[in-house]
Design a protein around this motif. Structure first.
Motif, PDB file in Angstrom:
ATOM      1  N   GLN A 226       0.843  -1.197   0.000  1.00  0.00           N
ATOM      2  CA  GLN A 226       0.000   0.000   0.000  1.00  0.00           C
ATOM      3  C   GLN A 226       0.883   1.254   0.000  1.00  0.00           C
ATOM      4  N   GLN A 228       0.855   4.210   1.421  1.00  0.00           N
ATOM      5  CA  GLN A 228       1.229   4.881   2.663  1.00  0.00           C
ATOM      6  C   GLN A 228       2.345   4.145   3.379  1.00  0.00           C
ATOM      7  N   GLU A 231       5.644   4.530   0.453  1.00  0.00           N
ATOM      8  CA  GLU A 231       5.997   5.838  -0.124  1.00  0.00           C
ATOM      9  C   GLU A 231       7.455   6.219   0.063  1.00  0.00           C
ATOM     10  N   LYS A 235       9.486   8.695  -3.673  1.00  0.00           N
ATOM     11  CA  LYS A 235       9.103   9.915  -2.973  1.00  0.00           C
ATOM     12  C   LYS A 235       9.325  11.143  -3.830  1.00  0.00           C
ATOM     13  N   GLU A 265      -2.608  19.262   3.437  1.00  0.00           N
ATOM     14  CA  GLU A 265      -1.405  18.455   3.638  1.00  0.00           C
ATOM     15  C   GLU A 265      -0.143  19.255   3.337  1.00  0.00           C
ATOM     16  N   THR A 337       4.290  12.403  -2.983  1.00  0.00           N
ATOM     17  CA  THR A 337       4.421  10.958  -2.804  1.00  0.00           C
ATOM     18  C   THR A 337       3.271  10.258  -3.528  1.00  0.00           C
ATOM     19  N   TRP A 339       1.341   8.232  -2.088  1.00  0.00           N
ATOM     20  CA  TRP A 339       0.221   8.283  -1.145  1.00  0.00           C
ATOM     21  C   TRP A 339      -0.619   9.539  -1.380  1.00  0.00           C
ATOM     22  N   TYR A 342      -2.706   8.963  -4.374  1.00  0.00           N
ATOM     23  CA  TYR A 342      -3.840   8.102  -4.037  1.00  0.00           C
ATOM     24  C   TYR A 342      -4.934   8.890  -3.306  1.00  0.00           C
ATOM     25  N   CYS A 343      -4.533   9.793  -2.422  1.00  0.00           N
ATOM     26  CA  CYS A 343      -5.516  10.611  -1.704  1.00  0.00           C
ATOM     27  C   CYS A 343      -6.275  11.525  -2.657  1.00  0.00           C
ATOM     28  N   ILE A 370      -8.871   7.664   6.144  1.00  0.00           N
ATOM     29  CA  ILE A 370      -7.444   7.903   6.388  1.00  0.00           C
ATOM     30  C   ILE A 370      -7.147   7.914   7.876  1.00  0.00           C
ATOM     31  N   GLN A 377      -8.313   2.066   5.924  1.00  0.00           N
ATOM     32  CA  GLN A 377      -7.303   2.500   4.953  1.00  0.00           C
ATOM     33  C   GLN A 377      -7.179   1.492   3.812  1.00  0.00           C
ATOM     34  N   VAL A 381      -7.514   2.333  -0.161  1.00  0.00           N
ATOM     35  CA  VAL A 381      -6.436   1.996  -1.101  1.00  0.00           C
ATOM     36  C   VAL A 381      -6.968   1.098  -2.209  1.00  0.00           C
TER      37      VAL A 381
END
Length: 617
Positions: A226, A228, A231, A235, A265, A337, A339, A342-343, A370, A377, A381
């Motif tokens: 996954q 997260q 990552e 990166k 973020e 990243t 992640w 994906y978000c 999240i 999570q 994902v």
């Protein structure tokens, strides 16, 4: 039950035929005409004087032995009348089948093989054995399987000679091929390089399936952990794409929720002093551009419109600044990243009410998942991973239909043993892959379930199977099977009578799995003589039982390798020894023999050895 009498000469009734009769519960009497002249006369009378053995008498109907009409004519120089008896019966096995319609072979599970569930094996990895593809295939060709799944380690792995040889083998041996695609191809990755490699591989594998007339190509639904968790590997200095193969910025600007999440973020990297410094620096530059070469602090404060101790307003103003600058095309910071990518996609799916999101995550928003439990999570994902898979395949759906190419997605293993039992990978659970396939909604994209892969991630295969959706079996085309699936991925040969494995298959059968492939994936570092055991026999038995819809608690003795003859033998042994536990405990004499046999034993003690050898014949 039919009455069967067999007249034999020089043991002319083959072992094959005898076994066939016994396995089908047919009781028959065998007469050796060389030992008993009266039986020879009886047999010759039945055949009108033709000396052709064996002679089989079924309910008074005469059937000759396993020679063709022409062979019998040449041997006995008989014309005309022989055809009357043997023209419709060429082999004893077929003769008995057609002559005894009421015997126990009518049972639902009887017969040589299942028509709906075919047994397959894998070829093995050529690089692991330092062999060519054809050498791997040839080494496993005589195992009795219906299908062989060839492990192709890259879309350009097959040479022109390999392709020609595989086509020739298919035509000559009647073997059906399937393909296992490159296990490094990942359709769930947002990384640009990996996304493009997966897309190219998909296009080439579609060509390969068509060229070899393969039944399907099987891909692992995912490869990497996954994002997260993963990552730290990818990166900085990477470019990320959305599910449609365009830059992630294109997905970001379509979703208000994604924009807000991205700004929030990004702002986490700034404390209050950094925010104030950024705002004041921006105001100072604007004043300089307006002609004020050396703006005073009062002018800067006035330009910002805030006091330095007004914390909430500073944060709000800073977010507004980021929203205006960071989200403008050309200013978007791609140094993110996977992640974060994906978000962004998660919010895009959520905002548009995409079924890929709602079928896996329900109505929950990405921020709740999240910040929620680990399982939450995983859902998020897997929904995003499904969107990336859909993005890859959407442009090929028409080609899959026109070319007749079947794609299977298999629940992945813990690649390289990383994180075994820790539930760290994408699309680990067949149920989530089922949802992805159902949302894509194409009949040529289906599911392959590997029970050992489920166990590798720390899930119990039997608990998972019991929780499968009620129609998941309708989407399953293949299942990889081994006895005792566990976290170590030992690829254990399938054992006769493995009820636990059958229970897994039965859960699929109950949920609509009516036709497909049971594939034994051998390996585990075993020596060649230890790889197979009774796997093929066991799987073909399971296939017959599945075809007949026999639940685990009603499996017949045949499932455990016991035919009618073996069951009868076991009964006789038990009956003979039923008083052994109390032997020597009775006060009155224990009679081992009757009067006649007792007298015979006294006169000829060695008769006991002869009787013992013949007892269970």
């Amino acid at each position: 039950m039919a009455v069967v009498r067999v007249y034999v000469k020089d043991d002319s009734l083959s072992i094959e035929v005898k076994n066939f009769l016994r396995e089908n519960g047919v009781s028959f009497t065998e007469y050796d005409v060389d030992k008993y002249p009266s039986m020879r006369q009886e047999a010759m009378a039945l055949t009108k004087g033709v000396d052709a053995f064996p002679v089989v008498l079924v309910d008074g109907k005469v059937i000759f032995g396993k020679k063709t009409v022409s062979e019998l004519k040449r041997e006995f120089k008989v014309k005309g009348k022989l055809e009357k008896y043997v023209s419709k019966f060429f082999e004893v096995r077929e003769q008995i089948k057609s002559s005894i319609p009421a015997i126990e072979r009518k049972k639902a599970w009887d017969g040589l093989e299942s028509k709906n569930f075919l047994v397959g094996v894998t070829s093995g990895l050529p690089t692991a054995d330092r062999a060519t593809v054809i050498e791997e295939v040839a080494s496993n060709l005589g195992k009795g399987c219906d299908v062989m799944r060839i492990d192709i380690e890259s879309y350009n792995h097959l040479t022109p000679k390999d392709k020609d040889d595989l086509k020739h083998l298919s035509e000559a041996q009647g073997m059906k091929w399937a393909i296992h695609g490159d296990v490094t191809v990942d359709f769930t990755q947002a990384d640009k390089e990996i996304w493009e490699h997966a897309d190219l591989s998909l296009k080439e594998y579609i060509k390969m399936v068509k060229d070899l007339k393969a039944l399907y190509v099987n891909f692992h639904a995912a490869v990497y952990p996954q994002p997260q968790i993963h990552e730290g590997v990818y990166k900085s200095n990477r470019r990320y794409l959305g599910p449609d193969g365009k830059g992630i910025y294109e997905t970001l600007k379509k979703s208000a929720g994604a924009k807000k999440h991205y700004i929030t973020e990004f702002a986490r990297n700034y404390n209050l002093e950094d925010m104030w410094r950024t705002l004041s620096g921006r105001a100072q530059r604007e004043l300089q551009y307006a002609g004020n070469k050396e703006p005073t602090l009062e002018a800067v404060m006035k330009k910002i419109g805030l006091e330095k101790d007004d914390k909430e307003e500073i944060r709000k103003k800073f977010h507004e600044l980021l929203h205006g600058e960071l989200l403008e095309e050309g200013h978007f910071n791609e140094d993110i990243t996977e992640w974060m990518a994906y978000c962004i996609v998660a919010w895009w799916l959520y905002d548009r009410g995409d079924p890929m999101w709602t079928t896996i995550c329900g109505s929950a928003s990405p921020d709740k998942l999240i910040e929620g439990h680990r399982d939450d999570q995983i859902k998020m994902v897997d929904a995003v991973a499904g969107a990336y898979i859909r993005g890859h395949f959407e442009k090929y759906l028409n080609k899959l239909s026109s070319e007749g190419v079947m794609i299977l997605f298999e629940n992945p293993d813990a690649r390289g043993g990383e994180g075994r039992g820790q539930r760290r990978f994408r699309l680990m659970r067949p149920t989530h892959i089922y949802h992805v396939i159902k949302v894509i909604g194409h009949p040529n994209i289906r599911l392959s379930i590997d029970w050992e892969h489920i166990a590798m991630h720390g899930y119990d295969p039997w608990d998972e199977a019991k929780s499968f959706p009620l129609d998941i079996g309708e989407f399953v085309v293949n299942t990889d099977v081994n006895s005792h699936p566990g976290v170590n991925h030992l690829m254990h040969p399938v054992e006769r009578g493995d009820v636990n494995l059958y229970k897994l298959l039965w859960e699929l059968r109950k949920r609509g799995f009516k036709k497909g492939y049971l594939t034994y994936e051998w390996g585990g570092g075993r020596a060649p003589e230890q790889r197979w055991g009774e796997t093929i026999i066991a799987l073909k038995s399971m296939a017959k039982m599945l075809d007949a819809r026999i639940p685990p608690e009603e499996l017949p003795p045949e499932f455990f390798g016991l035919g009618p003859a073996e069951v009868e033998l076991e009964k006789r042994i038990m009956e003979r020894n039923m008083f052994k536990p109390i032997e020597g405990t009775l006060e009155f004499p224990e009679l081992a023999h009757g009067w006649m046999s007792g007298e015979l034993v006294k006169k000829s003690p060695r008769k006991l050895e002869t009787w013992a050898r013949e007892e269970f014949r």
